[in-house]
Design a protein around this motif. Structure first.
Motif, PDB file in Angstrom:
ATOM      1  N   LEU A   1     -38.290   3.848 -53.998  1.00 57.72           N
ATOM      2  CA  LEU A   1     -38.728   2.744 -53.137  1.00 57.72           C
ATOM      3  C   LEU A   1     -40.245   2.737 -52.989  1.00 57.72           C
ATOM      4  O   LEU A   1     -40.884   1.686 -53.014  1.00 57.72           O
ATOM      5  N   ILE A   2     -40.816   3.934 -52.833  1.00 60.25           N
ATOM      6  CA  ILE A   2     -42.263   4.046 -52.656  1.00 60.25           C
ATOM      7  C   ILE A   2     -43.004   3.618 -53.918  1.00 60.25           C
ATOM      8  O   ILE A   2     -43.974   2.850 -53.868  1.00 60.25           O
ATOM      9  N   LYS A   3     -42.547   4.097 -55.072  1.00 61.91           N
ATOM     10  CA  LYS A   3     -43.215   3.752 -56.335  1.00 61.91           C
ATOM     11  C   LYS A   3     -43.144   2.258 -56.620  1.00 61.91           C
ATOM     12  O   LYS A   3     -44.113   1.653 -57.085  1.00 61.91           O
ATOM     13  N   LYS A   4     -42.008   1.662 -56.321  1.00 65.70           N
ATOM     14  CA  LYS A   4     -41.863   0.228 -56.550  1.00 65.70           C
ATOM     15  C   LYS A   4     -42.794  -0.569 -55.646  1.00 65.70           C
ATOM     16  O   LYS A   4     -43.366  -1.585 -56.054  1.00 65.70           O
ATOM     17  N   ALA A   5     -42.975  -0.104 -54.428  1.00 64.79           N
ATOM     18  CA  ALA A   5     -43.807  -0.835 -53.464  1.00 64.79           C
ATOM     19  C   ALA A   5     -45.297  -0.662 -53.732  1.00 64.79           C
ATOM     20  O   ALA A   5     -46.079  -1.607 -53.597  1.00 64.79           O
ATOM     21  N   LEU A   6     -45.717   0.542 -54.121  1.00 64.73           N
ATOM     22  CA  LEU A   6     -47.139   0.842 -54.236  1.00 64.73           C
ATOM     23  C   LEU A   6     -47.712   0.568 -55.618  1.00 64.73           C
ATOM     24  O   LEU A   6     -48.897   0.261 -55.755  1.00 64.73           O
ATOM     25  N   GLY A   7     -46.922   0.727 -56.658  1.00 68.04           N
ATOM     26  CA  GLY A   7     -47.426   0.503 -58.009  1.00 68.04           C
ATOM     27  C   GLY A   7     -48.020   1.758 -58.631  1.00 68.04           C
ATOM     28  O   GLY A   7     -48.315   2.746 -57.954  1.00 68.04           O
ATOM     29  N   ASP A   8     -48.219   1.695 -59.937  1.00 77.17           N
ATOM     30  CA  ASP A   8     -48.650   2.871 -60.692  1.00 77.17           C
ATOM     31  C   ASP A   8     -50.023   3.393 -60.276  1.00 77.17           C
ATOM     32  O   ASP A   8     -50.243   4.607 -60.229  1.00 77.17           O
ATOM     33  N   ALA A   9     -50.957   2.491 -59.990  1.00 78.91           N
ATOM     34  CA  ALA A   9     -52.324   2.919 -59.680  1.00 78.91           C
ATOM     35  C   ALA A   9     -52.367   3.786 -58.422  1.00 78.91           C
ATOM     36  O   ALA A   9     -53.036   4.834 -58.389  1.00 78.91           O
ATOM     37  N   LYS A  10     -51.665   3.384 -57.385  1.00 77.41           N
ATOM     38  CA  LYS A  10     -51.678   4.154 -56.140  1.00 77.41           C
ATOM     39  C   LYS A  10     -50.889   5.460 -56.280  1.00 77.41           C
ATOM     40  O   LYS A  10     -51.260   6.469 -55.671  1.00 77.41           O
ATOM     41  N   ILE A  11     -49.838   5.441 -57.068  1.00 79.60           N
ATOM     42  CA  ILE A  11     -49.092   6.678 -57.295  1.00 79.60           C
ATOM     43  C   ILE A  11     -49.960   7.672 -58.057  1.00 79.60           C
ATOM     44  O   ILE A  11     -49.986   8.875 -57.743  1.00 79.60           O
ATOM     45  N   GLN A  12     -50.710   7.184 -59.045  1.00 82.70           N
ATOM     46  CA  GLN A  12     -51.618   8.061 -59.782  1.00 82.70           C
ATOM     47  C   GLN A  12     -52.697   8.619 -58.863  1.00 82.70           C
ATOM     48  O   GLN A  12     -53.090   9.792 -58.971  1.00 82.70           O
ATOM     49  N   LYS A  13     -53.156   7.805 -57.930  1.00 81.79           N
ATOM     50  CA  LYS A  13     -54.153   8.265 -56.965  1.00 81.79           C
ATOM     51  C   LYS A  13     -53.602   9.407 -56.117  1.00 81.79           C
ATOM     52  O   LYS A  13     -54.325  10.347 -55.777  1.00 81.79           O
ATOM     53  N   ALA A  14     -52.324   9.352 -55.774  1.00 85.43           N
ATOM     54  CA  ALA A  14     -51.702  10.410 -54.973  1.00 85.43           C
ATOM     55  C   ALA A  14     -51.669  11.726 -55.730  1.00 85.43           C
ATOM     56  O   ALA A  14     -51.808  12.805 -55.132  1.00 85.43           O
ATOM     57  N   TYR A  15     -51.500  11.662 -57.064  1.00 83.12           N
ATOM     58  CA  TYR A  15     -51.521  12.878 -57.872  1.00 83.12           C
ATOM     59  C   TYR A  15     -52.935  13.453 -57.980  1.00 83.12           C
ATOM     60  O   TYR A  15     -53.115  14.662 -58.062  1.00 83.12           O
ATOM     61  N   GLU A  16     -53.937  12.578 -57.963  1.00 87.68           N
ATOM     62  CA  GLU A  16     -55.318  13.019 -58.149  1.00 87.68           C
ATOM     63  C   GLU A  16     -55.998  13.421 -56.840  1.00 87.68           C
ATOM     64  O   GLU A  16     -56.930  14.221 -56.832  1.00 87.68           O
ATOM     65  N   ASN A  17     -55.537  12.848 -55.728  1.00 85.82           N
ATOM     66  CA  ASN A  17     -56.167  13.107 -54.436  1.00 85.82           C
ATOM     67  C   ASN A  17     -55.113  13.615 -53.461  1.00 85.82           C
ATOM     68  O   ASN A  17     -54.255  12.854 -53.015  1.00 85.82           O
ATOM     69  N   SER A  18     -55.190  14.897 -53.119  1.00 81.10           N
ATOM     70  CA  SER A  18     -54.170  15.497 -52.248  1.00 81.10           C
ATOM     71  C   SER A  18     -54.214  14.958 -50.829  1.00 81.10           C
ATOM     72  O   SER A  18     -53.260  15.140 -50.066  1.00 81.10           O
ATOM     73  N   ASN A  19     -55.308  14.299 -50.447  1.00 84.57           N
ATOM     74  CA  ASN A  19     -55.412  13.728 -49.095  1.00 84.57           C
ATOM     75  C   ASN A  19     -54.817  12.327 -49.004  1.00 84.57           C
ATOM     76  O   ASN A  19     -54.702  11.781 -47.908  1.00 84.57           O
ATOM     77  N   TYR A  20     -54.462  11.758 -50.154  1.00 81.54           N
ATOM     78  CA  TYR A  20     -53.892  10.406 -50.163  1.00 81.54           C
ATOM     79  C   TYR A  20     -52.374  10.524 -50.061  1.00 81.54           C
ATOM     80  O   TYR A  20     -51.664  10.674 -51.058  1.00 81.54           O
TER      81      TYR A  20
END
Length: 291
Positions: free
Chosen positions: A113-132
């Motif tokens: 549900l989260i991935k569908k709502a946020l999209g690939d760019a924001k999910i990738q940001k979560a992997y790169e930034n532990s504070n996101y």
């Protein structure tokens, strides 16, 4: 051509040749969100909800209010599994929704549900930034809705952010609750007379809801009351000489308060009046800079 006829023709054309997603979105009426203040629907994988992550979340969100006569939690949490949430369309219109997900777990349906709502760019940001780890959306499925996505790639990181950042998430729901409470308090308007009296007599800018009526008022005090079948609410303002208010001891403040309530909030029973109960409940102080 009238606007009604144009709208009717547009609906007919859409039915014959199929609307685009944008056209369907314009035709869809957004419902109003339902749910009480301080109620949150939590969507999470059953494993996350039933183990340490869920326990940590409940410890923070269901903690008791610090000063209430009866135990009362900060929030009432209503848990739904991702399958239940997807199956029950009415759940999408709940006023406050919190979706928890472990991003690197392919079996976590809440994460889908989260991935569908946020999209690939924001999910990738979560992997790169532990504070996101937190994203907030308003009015996604209903008007007046607050939707919080709370996530992290590994399960240990999700547990860490739940333990550390719960106050940030609470703040988002508190904002929405405050707006609703304000709208509710002034739904029937203001008591302009009482509001103006406070401004003129005490130099206080305080909007008084229309339900409050003036019980007593003079140059030193004003007492406003709002009575229902179940509750009795009061706003009481009293002016003291500066010399009487400069003593900074809590004992002195308590004496002033009890002295006023003995005078104005008593009963026919001798020595019975509204007083501070610090035998069983603590007194909290918060220093502010005023004017």
């Amino acid at each position: 051509m009238g606007s009604f006829l144009r709208a009717l023709l547009f609906v007919i054309f859409c039915g014959l040749w199929a609307c685009t997603p944008e056209q369907r979105a314009r035709l869809t009426v957004t419902p109003s969100a339902y749910g009480k203040v301080d109620n949150i629907m939590v969507i999470a994988d059953p494993y996350n909800w039933e183990t340490t992550i869920g326990d940590t979340l409940r410890t923070a969100f269901e903690a008791l209010y610090p000063v209430t006569p009866q135990p009362e939690p900060l929030y009432d949490l209503r848990y739904k599994s991702p399958k239940e949430f997807k199956a029950g369309k009415v759940y999408r219109t709940f006023r406050s929704i919190l979706i928890l997900g472990v991003l690197d777990d392919p079996n976590d349906e809440a994460t889908q549900l989260i991935k569908k709502a946020l999209g690939d760019a924001k999910i990738q940001k979560a992997y790169e930034n532990s504070n996101y780890t937190i994203v907030v959306q308003r009015d996604r499925w209903a008007k007046g809705q607050t939707l919080v996505y709370w996530f992290a790639p590994p399960r240990t990181a999700l547990l860490e952010t739940v333990a550390k950042n719960y106050s940030q998430v609470m703040k988002q729901f508190n904002k929405a609750d405050t707006r609703r409470l304000i709208e509710s308090a002034y739904a029937t308007g203001q008591n302009a007379e009482a509001t103006n009296f406070l401004a003129d007599q005490f130099d206080i800018s305080l909007k008084i809801p229309s339900e409050f009526v003036t019980a007593e008022a003079d140059s030193l005090h004003v007492w406003l009351r709002y009575e229902t079948a179940k509750t009795s609410s009061s706003i009481f303002v009293y002016s003291l000489p500066l010399s009487d208010t400069t003593l900074p001891t809590p004992t002195h403040h308590k004496q002033i308060r009890d002295q006023l309530t003995r005078q104005y909030f008593s009963t026919r029973i001798k020595d019975s009046y509204m007083r501070i109960d610090d035998r069983y409940l603590p007194i909290y102080y918060n220093n502010i800079t005023f004017n």
